[in-house]
Write an enzyme that holds these catalytic residues in place. Structure first.
Site, short mmCIF file in Angstrom:
data_model
loop_
_atom_site.label_atom_id
_atom_site.label_comp_id
_atom_site.label_asym_id
_atom_site.label_seq_id
_atom_site.Cartn_x
_atom_site.Cartn_y
_atom_site.Cartn_z
N LYS A 1 47.79 19.77 -14.59
CA LYS A 1 47.78 20.91 -13.67
C LYS A 1 49.12 20.95 -12.97
O LYS A 1 49.50 20.00 -12.27
CB LYS A 1 46.64 20.77 -12.67
CG LYS A 1 46.62 21.90 -11.64
CD LYS A 1 45.42 21.81 -10.73
CE LYS A 1 45.44 22.97 -9.75
NZ LYS A 1 44.27 22.95 -8.87
N LYS B 1 46.76 23.74 -17.20
CA LYS B 1 46.72 24.86 -16.26
C LYS B 1 48.05 25.02 -15.56
O LYS B 1 48.57 24.02 -15.08
CB LYS B 1 45.62 24.57 -15.23
CG LYS B 1 45.50 25.58 -14.13
CD LYS B 1 44.51 25.10 -13.12
CE LYS B 1 44.49 26.09 -11.98
NZ LYS B 1 43.60 25.68 -10.93
#
Ligand code: PBG
Length: 327
Positions: A195, A248
């Site tokens: 992330k 992400k």
């Protein structure tokens, strides 16, 4: 003479569909939905046209519509009233937490719906950070305990997939242990493995009013410049027992998705985040892009890069297009 003429495999739609390497189905999608306490509430998120904060009654309607379109997996995110936030995010596992009640309610109304949750402190934290803050620093090990309590509370409520989005070190193992100790050996973990500290989360933070009150998230989320570091995170999440690995955002990180797909034998997820959605919606509103073609192309590119599962705000619209045989 030309023996190899690639255009022959493109000459009509029947042949093109035989030659098609990547197919994106509705079953590949997870639909993120924002929820809020109350009744008869459905407010649009300004920077996410077409996305709403739902109270339970409206959430159930939305879930039913999606289920009928074949979207059966939902990632729920709570918008929590500022007065319920504190430094330790205690509301996240409180008996009073409306989010836990909503999970239970959706599961009892739609047992075949798969519910994923978000595990991090930010929607509950008065500091707006994913972990506990002390003297301006984000504490790692102290945060794990809260994350695990939150995870167990969500599993107790009936969650199928726990989604730690906090990026604290060691959280997958910590959460796995606590879930197992509480009888939840069947509950899955989809860790946010890579992330990145991205500018593309802006509209999401508007939706939940969860932006950090000071500083940024760079001491825990990854540097967008780094690719190999994602292997370190992935290796740890794999060993610690994550069932899926997520990258992400998605579109700026297709290389990372591809790399994890090549290197690891478990399903890879990609989060097509709020800013990516907002960007396309805005361009479409301006009439600068052909939305009906650009949207499926975006999703397809994420699948082609190697994602088995895509979390996307486009999920319902994509399913509607499929239902109308428009893609
Ligand atoms: C919070 C969380 C964020 C997103 C999912 N979980 C925001 C953040 O890390 O600040 C972003 C999702 C999106 O932008 O669509 N831990």
């Amino acid at each position: 003479m030309m023996l190899r003429r690639p255009r022959r495999n493109r000459k009509n739609e029947v042949i093109r569909s035989q030659a098609r390497e990547t197919k994106l189905g509705v079953e590949n999608l997870i639909y993120p939905l924002f929820v809020v306490d109350g009744q008869n509430h459905k407010s649009e998120v300004k920077s996410l046209p077409g996305q709403f904060r739902y109270s339970l009654d409206n959430l159930l309607i939305e879930v039913e519509e999606c289920m009928n379109l074949g979207v059966k997996c939902f990632d729920l995110f709570p918008a929590v009233d500022e007065s319920l936030k504190d430094q330790y995010g205690t509301y996240s596992y409180s008996d009073q937490n409306f989010y836990l009640r909503y999970i239970k309610e959706v599961k009892s109304r739609f047992p075949e719906a798969v519910i994923m949750t978000d595990v991090a402190l930010d929607p509950y934290s008065s500091d707006g950070h994913d972990g506990i803050v002390k003297d301006g620093k984000i504490l790692n090990d102290e945060t794990l305990e809260v994350l695990a309590k939150m995870s167990v509370a969500q599993a107790n409520a009936g969650a199928d997939i726990i989604g730690p989005s906090d990026m604290m070190d060691g959280r997958v193992e910590y959460i796995r242990d606590e879930l197992d100790d509480n009888g939840h050996t069947d509950v899955s973990i989809m860790s946010y493995t890579a992330k990145y500290a991205s500018a593309f989360y802006g509209p999401f933070r508007d939706a939940l009013d969860s932006a950090p009150k000071f500083g940024d998230k760079k001491s825990y989320q990854m540097d967008p410049a780094n690719k190999k570091e994602a292997l370190v995170e992935a290796e740890l999440d794999y060993i610690e027992g994550s069932d899926y690995m997520m990258v992400k955002p998605a579109l700026c990180y297709l290389d990372v998705i591809h790399m994890l797909k090549e290197e690891f034998p478990i399903p890879i997820a990609a989060y097509n985040v709020s800013g990516e959605y907002a960007m396309l919606k805005a361009a479409a509103q301006m009439g600068w892009l052909e939305y009906d073609r650009a949207m499926p192309e975006m999703l397809l590119s994420i699948k082609r890069a190697g994602a088995d599962v895509i979390l996307t705000y486009f999920a319902k619209e994509y399913a509607q297009m499929v239902a109308q045989a428009n893609v």
